[in-house]
Design a protein around this motif. Structure first.
Motif, mmCIF file in Angstrom:
data_model
loop_
_atom_site.group_PDB
_atom_site.id
_atom_site.type_symbol
_atom_site.label_atom_id
_atom_site.label_comp_id
_atom_site.label_asym_id
_atom_site.label_seq_id
_atom_site.Cartn_x
_atom_site.Cartn_y
_atom_site.Cartn_z
ATOM 1 N N ALA A 119 0.828 -1.206 0.000
ATOM 2 C CA ALA A 119 0.000 0.000 0.000
ATOM 3 C C ALA A 119 0.864 1.258 0.000
ATOM 4 C CB ALA A 119 -0.935 0.004 1.197
ATOM 5 N N LYS A 120 0.545 2.164 -0.909
ATOM 6 C CA LYS A 120 1.230 3.452 -0.959
ATOM 7 C C LYS A 120 0.911 4.195 0.335
ATOM 8 C CE LYS A 120 1.758 7.469 -3.871
ATOM 9 N NZ LYS A 120 2.578 7.464 -5.056
ATOM 10 N N ARG A 121 1.937 4.784 0.952
ATOM 11 C CA ARG A 121 1.668 5.519 2.189
ATOM 12 C C ARG A 121 0.685 6.651 1.890
ATOM 13 N NH1 ARG A 121 7.507 5.647 1.899
ATOM 14 N NH2 ARG A 121 8.117 7.336 0.529
ATOM 15 N N HIS A 122 -0.224 6.875 2.828
ATOM 16 C CA HIS A 122 -1.321 7.794 2.562
ATOM 17 C C HIS A 122 -1.848 8.417 3.850
ATOM 18 C CE1 HIS A 122 -3.040 3.797 3.280
ATOM 19 N NE2 HIS A 122 -4.071 4.429 3.817
ATOM 20 N N ILE A 123 -2.571 9.510 3.653
ATOM 21 C CA ILE A 123 -3.259 10.193 4.750
ATOM 22 C C ILE A 123 -4.748 10.132 4.463
ATOM 23 C CG2 ILE A 123 -3.696 12.404 5.886
ATOM 24 C CD1 ILE A 123 -0.760 13.150 5.225
ATOM 25 N N HIS A 124 -5.513 9.635 5.431
ATOM 26 C CA HIS A 124 -6.970 9.716 5.380
ATOM 27 C C HIS A 124 -7.357 11.052 6.006
ATOM 28 C CE1 HIS A 124 -7.778 5.486 4.403
ATOM 29 N NE2 HIS A 124 -6.783 5.175 5.218
ATOM 30 N N ALA A 125 -8.267 11.782 5.369
ATOM 31 C CA ALA A 125 -8.717 13.065 5.918
ATOM 32 C C ALA A 125 -10.183 13.282 5.593
ATOM 33 C CB ALA A 125 -7.883 14.210 5.342
ATOM 34 N N THR A 126 -10.889 13.895 6.520
ATOM 35 C CA THR A 126 -12.259 14.323 6.238
ATOM 36 C C THR A 126 -12.184 15.601 5.410
ATOM 37 O OG1 THR A 126 -12.407 15.746 8.185
ATOM 38 C CG2 THR A 126 -13.058 13.420 8.479
ATOM 39 N N PRO A 127 -13.265 15.988 4.766
ATOM 40 C CA PRO A 127 -13.256 17.269 4.050
ATOM 41 C C PRO A 127 -12.903 18.440 4.981
ATOM 42 C CG PRO A 127 -15.127 15.963 3.329
ATOM 43 C CD PRO A 127 -14.502 15.233 4.498
ATOM 44 N N GLU A 128 -13.351 18.369 6.225
ATOM 45 C CA GLU A 128 -13.052 19.433 7.192
ATOM 46 C C GLU A 128 -11.556 19.467 7.520
ATOM 47 O OE1 GLU A 128 -17.153 18.283 7.143
ATOM 48 O OE2 GLU A 128 -15.453 17.023 7.708
ATOM 49 N N ASP A 129 -10.953 18.288 7.715
ATOM 50 C CA ASP A 129 -9.507 18.217 7.966
ATOM 51 C C ASP A 129 -8.738 18.777 6.773
ATOM 52 O OD1 ASP A 129 -9.809 16.807 10.428
ATOM 53 O OD2 ASP A 129 -9.910 14.896 9.339
ATOM 54 N N ALA A 130 -9.156 18.385 5.578
ATOM 55 C CA ALA A 130 -8.475 18.833 4.360
ATOM 56 C C ALA A 130 -8.548 20.354 4.230
ATOM 57 C CB ALA A 130 -9.090 18.156 3.137
ATOM 58 N N GLU A 131 -9.708 20.903 4.487
ATOM 59 C CA GLU A 131 -9.855 22.363 4.399
ATOM 60 C C GLU A 131 -8.983 23.056 5.451
ATOM 61 O OE1 GLU A 131 -13.260 25.852 4.728
ATOM 62 O OE2 GLU A 131 -13.901 23.777 4.461
ATOM 63 N N VAL A 159 -2.827 12.059 -0.309
ATOM 64 C CA VAL A 159 -3.929 12.471 0.564
ATOM 65 C C VAL A 159 -5.221 11.919 -0.022
ATOM 66 C CG1 VAL A 159 -5.220 14.431 1.500
ATOM 67 C CG2 VAL A 159 -2.721 14.575 1.247
ATOM 68 N N ARG A 160 -6.013 11.270 0.822
ATOM 69 C CA ARG A 160 -7.312 10.743 0.407
ATOM 70 C C ARG A 160 -8.372 11.411 1.277
ATOM 71 N NH1 ARG A 160 -6.555 4.526 0.952
ATOM 72 N NH2 ARG A 160 -8.658 4.544 0.145
ATOM 73 N N VAL A 161 -9.311 12.095 0.639
ATOM 74 C CA VAL A 161 -10.319 12.870 1.365
ATOM 75 C C VAL A 161 -11.693 12.236 1.175
ATOM 76 C CG1 VAL A 161 -11.410 15.141 1.619
ATOM 77 C CG2 VAL A 161 -8.967 14.992 1.025
ATOM 78 N N MET A 169 -2.426 9.010 9.157
ATOM 79 C CA MET A 169 -1.506 8.587 8.109
ATOM 80 C C MET A 169 -1.243 7.105 8.300
ATOM 81 S SD MET A 169 2.339 9.937 7.355
ATOM 82 C CE MET A 169 3.469 9.022 6.310
ATOM 83 N N HIS A 170 -1.248 6.343 7.212
ATOM 84 C CA HIS A 170 -0.971 4.909 7.282
ATOM 85 C C HIS A 170 0.324 4.589 6.551
ATOM 86 C CE1 HIS A 170 -5.408 3.701 8.174
ATOM 87 N NE2 HIS A 170 -4.796 4.227 9.201
ATOM 88 N N ILE A 171 1.204 3.877 7.252
ATOM 89 C CA ILE A 171 2.461 3.394 6.683
ATOM 90 C C ILE A 171 2.542 1.897 6.939
ATOM 91 C CG2 ILE A 171 3.679 5.600 6.897
ATOM 92 C CD1 ILE A 171 4.972 4.598 9.487
ATOM 93 N N ASP A 172 3.348 1.191 6.130
ATOM 94 C CA ASP A 172 3.470 -0.251 6.349
ATOM 95 C C ASP A 172 4.574 -0.552 7.360
ATOM 96 O OD1 ASP A 172 5.956 -0.374 4.982
ATOM 97 O OD2 ASP A 172 5.039 -1.029 3.111
ATOM 98 N N THR A 173 4.782 -1.817 7.644
ATOM 99 C CA THR A 173 5.738 -2.190 8.696
ATOM 100 C C THR A 173 7.180 -1.859 8.333
ATOM 101 O OG1 THR A 173 5.707 -4.462 7.852
ATOM 102 C CG2 THR A 173 4.294 -3.983 9.749
ATOM 103 N N ASP A 174 7.543 -1.920 7.056
ATOM 104 C CA ASP A 174 8.894 -1.508 6.660
ATOM 105 C C ASP A 174 9.106 -0.038 6.990
ATOM 106 O OD1 ASP A 174 9.442 -4.041 5.623
ATOM 107 O OD2 ASP A 174 9.194 -3.433 3.533
ATOM 108 N N GLU A 175 8.141 0.798 6.625
ATOM 109 C CA GLU A 175 8.240 2.234 6.864
ATOM 110 C C GLU A 175 8.197 2.541 8.362
ATOM 111 O OE1 GLU A 175 6.047 3.665 2.778
ATOM 112 O OE2 GLU A 175 4.833 2.804 4.397
ATOM 113 N N SER A 176 7.370 1.802 9.079
ATOM 114 C CA SER A 176 7.263 1.980 10.523
ATOM 115 C C SER A 176 8.589 1.678 11.219
ATOM 116 C CB SER A 176 6.164 1.060 11.060
ATOM 117 O OG SER A 176 6.031 1.182 12.447
ATOM 118 N N ASN A 177 9.229 0.586 10.803
ATOM 119 C CA ASN A 177 10.523 0.240 11.386
ATOM 120 C C ASN A 177 11.588 1.268 11.028
ATOM 121 O OD1 ASN A 177 9.603 -2.094 12.652
ATOM 122 N ND2 ASN A 177 9.988 -3.353 10.858
ATOM 123 N N ALA A 178 11.529 1.818 9.818
ATOM 124 C CA ALA A 178 12.522 2.792 9.379
ATOM 125 C C ALA A 178 12.507 4.046 10.248
ATOM 126 C CB ALA A 178 12.288 3.166 7.917
#
Length: 190
Positions: A119-131, A159-161, A169-178
């Motif tokens: 999974a590509k690292r990403h940020i989940h955001a509501t429209p309010e957060d994004a604004e 960014v996913r709104v 923000m979601h990262i995988d275990t490789d990124e988390s360990n880094a």
């Protein structure tokens, strides 16, 4: 204003379609909710499946609910290499031409011809957060992590709104360990 975001580690997991669930666990089987996840309506399940590659397998990978339109396996790049599967870096749901593997459940098994991704690292955001943060859906940003002894900047964070999301923000275990991630760690969108 600092644009802080909770950083969460997303370990290997499987999303299943209705068809896959019927094959793996039996016709009409329903997933058993184990624990709610940070994204509204998402949950980890009691059910686990084996993910089998050409070199090895993971014998008990968690299923995340609810049921999805397509079956998808999310692994880190290290996970994928270790079991001998291809896992291109993609956004969730973008599985066309991605890796293949076998899934084995208590009642049956299936070969998925595509659906294995990192999974590509990403940020989940509501429209309010994004604004509030001046962000747009599909925008690509960088996030600075100030961890103890492993500070780094993650580039290429999409960014996913959606009103269905919670800010994280979601990262995988490789990124988390880094970056030496720990529960509750915050990052800064820069």
């Amino acid at each position: 204003m600092k644009k802080e975001v909770l950083v969460e580690t997303s370990a290997r997991h499987v999303h299943v379609s209705r068809e896959a669930l019927d094959i793996l666990f039996g016709e009409g089987y329903e997933l058993t909710r184990k624990k709610d996840l940070s994204q509204p309506g998402q949950y980890s399940c009691e059910e686990r499946v084996a993910v089998v590659g050409s070199k090895s397998s993971f014998p008990a990978v968690s299923i995340l609910g609810p049921i999805r339109p397509a079956t998808q396996v999310e692994l880190s790049l290290t996970d994928a290499r270790s079991i001998g599967v291809t896992a291109p870096v993609r956004e969730s749901g973008d599985i066309e031409g991605s890796g293949s593997c076998k899934l084995v459940g208590p009642k049956g098994e299936i070969e998925i011809e595509c659906g294995v991704i990192a999974a590509k690292r990403h940020i989940h955001a509501t429209p309010e957060d994004a604004e509030k943060y001046g962000l747009e859906d599909k925008q690509v940003v960088s996030v600075k992590i100030d961890s103890n002894g492993r500070k780094l900047v993650f580039d290429d964070v999409v960014v996913r709104v959606s009103p269905k999301f919670a800010l994280a923000m979601h990262i995988d275990t490789d990124e988390s360990n880094a970056c030496g991630a720990v529960p509750g760690m915050m990052g800064e969108i820069i």
